[in-house]
Write a protein that holds these residues in place. Structure first.
Motif, PDB file in Angstrom:
ATOM      1  N   LYS A 216      41.236 -10.574  22.108  1.00  0.00           N
ATOM      2  CA  LYS A 216      41.433  -9.171  22.473  1.00  0.00           C
ATOM      3  C   LYS A 216      40.737  -8.202  21.522  1.00  0.00           C
ATOM      4  O   LYS A 216      40.497  -7.042  21.873  1.00  0.00           O
ATOM      5  CB  LYS A 216      42.923  -8.855  22.535  1.00  0.00           C
ATOM      6  N   HIS A 217      40.404  -8.666  20.296  1.00  0.00           N
ATOM      7  CA  HIS A 217      39.765  -7.777  19.331  1.00  0.00           C
ATOM      8  C   HIS A 217      38.241  -7.725  19.501  1.00  0.00           C
ATOM      9  O   HIS A 217      37.588  -6.842  18.948  1.00  0.00           O
ATOM     10  CB  HIS A 217      40.109  -8.229  17.906  1.00  0.00           C
ATOM     11  N   ILE A 218      37.696  -8.671  20.255  1.00  0.00           N
ATOM     12  CA  ILE A 218      36.249  -8.704  20.433  1.00  0.00           C
ATOM     13  C   ILE A 218      35.757  -7.448  21.138  1.00  0.00           C
ATOM     14  O   ILE A 218      34.781  -6.813  20.724  1.00  0.00           O
ATOM     15  CB  ILE A 218      35.827  -9.966  21.212  1.00  0.00           C
ATOM     16  N   ALA A 219      36.442  -7.050  22.207  1.00  0.00           N
ATOM     17  CA  ALA A 219      36.028  -5.867  22.971  1.00  0.00           C
ATOM     18  C   ALA A 219      36.068  -4.606  22.112  1.00  0.00           C
ATOM     19  O   ALA A 219      35.238  -3.701  22.275  1.00  0.00           O
ATOM     20  CB  ALA A 219      36.924  -5.708  24.193  1.00  0.00           C
ATOM     21  N   GLU A 220      37.017  -4.571  21.189  1.00  0.00           N
ATOM     22  CA  GLU A 220      37.163  -3.405  20.317  1.00  0.00           C
ATOM     23  C   GLU A 220      35.913  -3.215  19.459  1.00  0.00           C
ATOM     24  O   GLU A 220      35.405  -2.093  19.319  1.00  0.00           O
ATOM     25  CB  GLU A 220      38.402  -3.606  19.437  1.00  0.00           C
ATOM     26  N   ILE A 221      35.411  -4.298  18.889  1.00  0.00           N
ATOM     27  CA  ILE A 221      34.196  -4.231  18.069  1.00  0.00           C
ATOM     28  C   ILE A 221      32.963  -4.061  18.949  1.00  0.00           C
ATOM     29  O   ILE A 221      32.037  -3.313  18.623  1.00  0.00           O
ATOM     30  CB  ILE A 221      34.055  -5.507  17.217  1.00  0.00           C
ATOM     31  N   GLN A 222      32.961  -4.725  20.102  1.00  0.00           N
ATOM     32  CA  GLN A 222      31.805  -4.663  20.996  1.00  0.00           C
ATOM     33  C   GLN A 222      31.544  -3.236  21.478  1.00  0.00           C
ATOM     34  O   GLN A 222      30.387  -2.843  21.682  1.00  0.00           O
ATOM     35  CB  GLN A 222      32.033  -5.571  22.206  1.00  0.00           C
ATOM     36  N   SER A 223      32.603  -2.448  21.621  1.00  0.00           N
ATOM     37  CA  SER A 223      32.429  -1.066  22.060  1.00  0.00           C
ATOM     38  C   SER A 223      31.725  -0.213  21.002  1.00  0.00           C
ATOM     39  O   SER A 223      31.119   0.805  21.313  1.00  0.00           O
ATOM     40  CB  SER A 223      33.790  -0.440  22.399  1.00  0.00           C
ATOM     41  N   ILE A 224      31.807  -0.657  19.743  1.00  0.00           N
ATOM     42  CA  ILE A 224      31.170   0.073  18.642  1.00  0.00           C
ATOM     43  C   ILE A 224      29.715  -0.357  18.486  1.00  0.00           C
ATOM     44  O   ILE A 224      28.816   0.469  18.307  1.00  0.00           O
ATOM     45  CB  ILE A 224      31.943  -0.160  17.323  1.00  0.00           C
ATOM     46  N   ILE A 225      29.480  -1.670  18.555  1.00  0.00           N
ATOM     47  CA  ILE A 225      28.122  -2.203  18.389  1.00  0.00           C
ATOM     48  C   ILE A 225      27.830  -3.170  19.550  1.00  0.00           C
ATOM     49  O   ILE A 225      27.880  -4.391  19.385  1.00  0.00           O
ATOM     50  CB  ILE A 225      27.954  -2.902  17.022  1.00  0.00           C
ATOM     51  N   PRO A 226      27.533  -2.636  20.712  1.00  0.00           N
ATOM     52  CA  PRO A 226      27.336  -3.468  21.912  1.00  0.00           C
ATOM     53  C   PRO A 226      26.178  -4.446  21.812  1.00  0.00           C
ATOM     54  O   PRO A 226      26.143  -5.441  22.544  1.00  0.00           O
ATOM     55  CB  PRO A 226      27.079  -2.440  23.021  1.00  0.00           C
ATOM     56  N   GLY A 227      25.243  -4.219  20.891  1.00  0.00           N
ATOM     57  CA  GLY A 227      24.101  -5.118  20.777  1.00  0.00           C
ATOM     58  C   GLY A 227      24.339  -6.334  19.903  1.00  0.00           C
ATOM     59  O   GLY A 227      23.486  -7.220  19.826  1.00  0.00           O
ATOM     60  N   SER A 228      25.493  -6.416  19.245  1.00  0.00           N
ATOM     61  CA  SER A 228      25.786  -7.536  18.352  1.00  0.00           C
ATOM     62  C   SER A 228      26.545  -8.635  19.087  1.00  0.00           C
ATOM     63  O   SER A 228      27.349  -8.369  19.984  1.00  0.00           O
ATOM     64  CB  SER A 228      26.628  -7.059  17.156  1.00  0.00           C
ATOM     65  N   LYS A 229      26.299  -9.881  18.685  1.00  0.00           N
ATOM     66  CA  LYS A 229      27.049 -11.014  19.226  1.00  0.00           C
ATOM     67  C   LYS A 229      28.288 -11.217  18.371  1.00  0.00           C
ATOM     68  O   LYS A 229      28.200 -11.298  17.137  1.00  0.00           O
ATOM     69  CB  LYS A 229      26.185 -12.275  19.226  1.00  0.00           C
ATOM     70  N   ILE A 230      29.451 -11.314  19.008  1.00  0.00           N
ATOM     71  CA  ILE A 230      30.713 -11.371  18.275  1.00  0.00           C
ATOM     72  C   ILE A 230      31.387 -12.706  18.532  1.00  0.00           C
ATOM     73  O   ILE A 230      31.559 -13.130  19.677  1.00  0.00           O
ATOM     74  CB  ILE A 230      31.635 -10.215  18.691  1.00  0.00           C
ATOM     75  N   LEU A 231      31.800 -13.359  17.429  1.00  0.00           N
ATOM     76  CA  LEU A 231      32.414 -14.679  17.524  1.00  0.00           C
ATOM     77  C   LEU A 231      33.687 -14.743  16.691  1.00  0.00           C
ATOM     78  O   LEU A 231      33.751 -14.170  15.597  1.00  0.00           O
ATOM     79  CB  LEU A 231      31.447 -15.757  17.026  1.00  0.00           C
ATOM     80  N   LEU A 232      34.690 -15.443  17.206  1.00  0.00           N
ATOM     81  CA  LEU A 232      35.863 -15.779  16.408  1.00  0.00           C
ATOM     82  C   LEU A 232      35.516 -16.998  15.559  1.00  0.00           C
ATOM     83  O   LEU A 232      34.931 -17.963  16.057  1.00  0.00           O
ATOM     84  CB  LEU A 232      37.053 -16.101  17.311  1.00  0.00           C
ATOM     85  N   VAL A 233      35.863 -16.961  14.271  1.00  0.00           N
ATOM     86  CA  VAL A 233      35.542 -18.092  13.394  1.00  0.00           C
ATOM     87  C   VAL A 233      36.778 -18.533  12.615  1.00  0.00           C
ATOM     88  O   VAL A 233      37.725 -17.764  12.430  1.00  0.00           O
ATOM     89  CB  VAL A 233      34.402 -17.747  12.410  1.00  0.00           C
ATOM     90  N   ASP A 234      36.757 -19.772  12.171  1.00  0.00           N
ATOM     91  CA  ASP A 234      37.840 -20.367  11.395  1.00  0.00           C
ATOM     92  C   ASP A 234      37.711 -19.929   9.941  1.00  0.00           C
ATOM     93  O   ASP A 234      36.820 -20.370   9.222  1.00  0.00           O
ATOM     94  CB  ASP A 234      37.755 -21.894  11.504  1.00  0.00           C
ATOM     95  N   GLY A 235      38.611 -19.050   9.501  1.00  0.00           N
ATOM     96  CA  GLY A 235      38.534 -18.522   8.142  1.00  0.00           C
ATOM     97  C   GLY A 235      38.657 -19.576   7.062  1.00  0.00           C
ATOM     98  O   GLY A 235      38.104 -19.424   5.967  1.00  0.00           O
TER      99      GLY A 235
END
Length: 261
Positions: A216-235
Motif C-alpha cells: 500500500k505504500h508503493i503508490a504513495e511514493i510512486q505519486s511523488i516520483i512516477p518515473g522510479s521503479k519501487i520495490l519492497l525489500v527484505d531489510g
C-alpha cells in the motif's frame, strides 16, 4: 581473558561456563550459527532468528527497552551489545555489573572483525573463520549490476527517512553495484517529496524494517516520483551484519534479476 571490544573498551570475559545474553538480533543469529545454544541464556524480543531460540530462550525486553532487573537476576557473565541498536544508558548500567562487549559496525571490515572477535571470546574461532571465508566467497562470486542505478533506500515513514552514506546498508548497496541516491547525507536523514523529485532516483527500496513497508505504500511514493521503479525489500538482508551475510549475495542476485526484468 581480557579483550578489547569495537568501542576500544577493555572487557574481561570468562574462559569457560559462559552465560551469554545477546541484545542484538543479528548477533543473536551469529551466536546460533557458531553453535552456542547451551551458552546463550537470554535474547531480546526482536531476536526472531532462529525461531527455535525465539520460542525457547528467555526474552529480556527490546533492544531499546531492556528489562535490567531481569537481566541482573539471570547472572550473565557476558553480554553482547551494539552501539547503535542499544541505548547507551542501559548498556553503561549493565557494564558496571557485568562484562559487556559492544560492537560498532559501519562496513564489511568491521562486520568481519565482529564475527572474528565474537568467535574468539566464545571459544569458536575456527567456526568464525570459516564463516567469514564463506561470506567473502559469496560476495566475490555475486552477480552485480552491469551499470550503476541510483537507489533511495527508505527505512521510515512520517517522516520519510532514508539510509545515508554512513550506514551498513550503504555498504551493501554499493557492494552490489548500486549508487546510493543520498550518498552524502549522513546516517538516516529525513527527506522531503521535493528532494525526491529533484534527485529522481532510478529505484526506490522500501525496507521491511524498522518500518514495515507494505504494498500500500508503493503508490504513495510512486505519486511523488512516477518515473522510479519501487520495490519492497527484505531489510534483514541489507542491515544484519552477522551470519545473515551468507545469504545476502543470493538475495541481491535475485533482486538484480527482478530489476532487469
Amino acid at each position: 581473558m581480557l579483550v578489547i571490544d569495537q568501542m576500544q573498551r577493555e572487557v574481561t570475559v570468562p574462559l569457560k561456563d559462559l552465560r551469554i545474553i545477546s541484545l542484538v538480533p543479528s548477533q543473536t543469529e551469529l551466536l546460533y550459527e557458531l553453535g552456542l545454544d547451551k551458552e546463550v541464556i537470554g535474547i531480546t524480543k526482536f531476536c526472531v532468528h532462529p525461531v527455535s531460540w525465539f520460542r525457547t530462550k528467555t526474552r529480556v525486553g527490546g533492544t531499546k527497552q531492556l528489562h535490567l532487573e531481569q537481566i541482573r537476576g539471570m547472572r550473565p557473565n557476558l553480554i553482547i551489545a551494539n552501539k547503535e541498536e542499544n541505548e547507551r544508558e542501559q548498556v553503561e548500567a549493565l557494564a558496571e555489573e557485568f562484562p559487556v562487549w559492544i560492537s560498532d559496525i559501519h562496513n564489511f571490515t568491521e562486520a568481519y572483525a565482529m564475527i572474528r572477535d565474537i568467535g574468539a571470546i566464545t571459544g569458536r574461532p575456527n567456526e568464525a573463520r570459516e564463516l567469514i571465508g564463506a561470506i567473502k566467497t559469496g560476495f566475490q562470486n555475486m552477480e552485480k549490476l552491469s551499470r550503476p542505478l541510483s537507489v533511495a533506500y527508505f527505512i521510515w515513514r512520517n517522516p520519510w527517512m532514508v539510509a545515508g552514506n554512513d550506514t551498513f546498508i550503504h555498504q551493501v548497496l554499493t557492494g552490489a553495484g548500486f549508487e546510493n541516491a543520498f550518498n552524502l547525507s549522513g546516517r538516516y536523514p529525513e527527506v522531503t517529496a521535493q528532494q525526491l523529485q529533484e534527485i529522481q532516483p532510478d529505484l526506490v527500496f522500501l525496507s521491511s524494517e524498522p518500518f514495515p513497508f507494505r504494498e500500500k505504500h508503493i503508490a504513495e511514493i510512486q505519486s511523488i516520483i512516477p518515473g522510479s521503479k519501487i520495490l519492497l525489500v527484505d531489510g534483514e538482508m541489507f542491515s544484519w551484519y552477522g551470519s545473515r551475510l551468507k545469504e545476502v549475495p543470493g538475495y541481491l542476485g535475485g533482486l538484480i534479476n527482478k530489476i532487469k526484468s
